[in-house]
Design a protein around this motif. Sequence first.
Motif, PDB file in Angstrom:
ATOM      1  N   UNK B  73       0.845  -1.207   0.000  1.00  0.00           N
ATOM      2  CA  UNK B  73       0.000   0.000   0.000  1.00  0.00           C
ATOM      3  C   UNK B  73       0.876   1.252   0.000  1.00  0.00           C
ATOM      4  N   UNK B  75       3.726   1.469  -1.253  1.00  0.00           N
ATOM      5  CA  UNK B  75       4.362   1.513  -2.573  1.00  0.00           C
ATOM      6  C   UNK B  75       3.429   2.041  -3.653  1.00  0.00           C
ATOM      7  N   UNK B  76       2.170   2.237  -3.327  1.00  0.00           N
ATOM      8  CA  UNK B  76       1.224   2.847  -4.275  1.00  0.00           C
ATOM      9  C   UNK B  76       0.743   4.204  -3.779  1.00  0.00           C
ATOM     10  N   UNK B 144      -3.030   7.536  -6.609  1.00  0.00           N
ATOM     11  CA  UNK B 144      -2.054   6.457  -6.465  1.00  0.00           C
ATOM     12  C   UNK B 144      -0.918   6.596  -7.477  1.00  0.00           C
ATOM     13  N   UNK B 146       2.233   4.355  -9.529  1.00  0.00           N
ATOM     14  CA  UNK B 146       2.501   2.993  -9.952  1.00  0.00           C
ATOM     15  C   UNK B 146       3.959   2.814 -10.310  1.00  0.00           C
ATOM     16  N   UNK B 208       6.807   4.552  -8.272  1.00  0.00           N
ATOM     17  CA  UNK B 208       7.060   4.223  -6.865  1.00  0.00           C
ATOM     18  C   UNK B 208       6.995   2.708  -6.707  1.00  0.00           C
TER      19      UNK B 208
END
Lengths: 320, 320
Positions: B73, B75-76, B144, B146, B208
């Motif tokens: 999570x 990482x997004x 978010x 990606x 990310x």
Amino acid sequence: MREFEWIGKAAELFGREHDGAPVGIGDDCALLTGPGPVLASIDTVVAGVHFEPCLMTAPDIGWRALAVALSDLAACGADPARPIHVLLSLQLPDDFPDTELLGLAAGLRDCAREHGGRIVGGDTVGTPGPLAITVTVLGSADRPVWRRGARPGDLLVVTGELGAAGLGLAALRAGWDDDDARRCALAYRRPRARLAAGFALARVATALIDISDGLLQDLGHVGAASGVGANVDLDRLPVAAAAREVARRLGADPLEYAAGFGDEYQLLAAVPPSRLAELAGELPDLTPIGEFVAGSAVVARQNGRPVEPRRRGYEHGRKK
Amino acid sequence: MREFEWIGKAAELFGREHDGAPVGIGDDCALLTGPGPVLASIDTVVAGVHFEPCLMTAPDIGWRALAVALSDLAACGADPARPIHVLLSLQLPDDFPDTELLGLAAGLRDCAREHGGRIVGGDTVGTPGPLAITVTVLGSADRPVWRRGARPGDLLVVTGELGAAGLGLAALRAGWDDDDARRCALAYRRPRARLAAGFALARVATALIDISDGLLQDLGHVGAASGVGANVDLDRLPVAAAAREVARRLGADPLEYAAGFGDEYQLLAAVPPSRLAELAGELPDLTPIGEFVAGSAVVARQNGRPVEPRRRGYEHGRKK
């Protein structure tokens, strides 16, 4: 196949993006944008514990693992017209052949298609243990229905026919391959989640559950969550004709399977008597089998008399 | 403890309902009502494959299984102010002691609290295989970020310090118990998901990812998803002081661990140079370690020269 090769292959098989899931397989998370409150459930099946791998093909195993999880969405009245998203975790024995992995994937994909679900993410790991599949399903409902809510006087109803899954497993073990045996085996190998039935029931039901652990045991869960008891008339259980035939040949009581085997994935609901008629057109396979009552006991009756069934259901005892 | 007793106990430990999760543990599904698009990820850890059970306590194992999933999570760029929901599947060996199960649960609960997550549902099954824990995490983000999106010219930045997790495992294996060894071991046993850092990075980052498989390998994933290459200057890697000390005693190269071990759960991002300054106040532990370039190669340099690191990361080979 190595991990990253398989992830690419899985993205091809399952699709990289979907309506309501603009980001699917291949990143750290999936992005889901479906409308409405989210219903979420997780379920794991382990080879040799929850299914017998030598009696099933790899596609059967994949299908069944997903259907079992989708059944929990049906059991809460998820709307089949809304996106249903699936996250998979595959735990593969180190020597698991690629052909079997692709077979699993085909079964998962076919089951997802059949039920209108989309596989949007996952994780694949090696294990020194048995094959195991964990499935998380995410659905949506404006009016979900829970185990709690049944009231004394509500009718106890069940969808579909019972007994085939348990007797199908027995037929598979016996190696039988006639029509009745095959029909029962299919109920065990390829169960269907009753999403449309659950959604229809959600309009009127005061409580809802799927029969995964066995009818009497799951009825006990509804009773405990709702603070009511129930009477169930075993003579009214809608036992599948093929199940009766396989039971006859086994010298077994089909009611024992219908009442206590589990793995049926039919739905059990509490419905106020005044509202039963509304469902008749939409759910022709709905059968009233008893009623909820004050108290806390689940009483099974046969020929009008209380009986103590040999088998009430399955509890995964964690200890020997 | 039998299954239904444990479910009751789990509901006590983890809570039956939460803000944004009016129905949690105990029904067929959880009901989630948090705002915004849903980020979803699933992760499994298997004893002996993803962690060494004899080097960790049960609470460590529970904590780590959840932190690993929460890291996806982060990482997004999930918003830590929004509800974070967790579904657990525990696969317990048949002889798994109740005290260990309660220890796992305590670690899971503590990790959830530390990161602002709520455990809303789960499944517990027995297995003839090793202990395994599957965690599904659901978060939310308006914006978010990606793996795809990095552009040539973007800076390559990393959060926190590196190398401690891998050297912590080495120190645990060696049985060392001094301050440096303990500090490194803690990084391995109790990783933290960088949710706040991920959310801050999401404002400016073009790509990310978390470093779970090893910095160079995860950088390769960003490069492949974004269609760019990258240069990384190993001399600039922020190696933890304790990791340097443990490496020195082992006669090992700390950069090998920092660049290729994985299990770090720090974040790697692509950030346009003009926007790096915006992050300095919020993320003092952010270090530029290279840049993205046209092409597809990830090139590591040391003393200004390209080098071929011995270890780039971990791929779960599914076959021997």
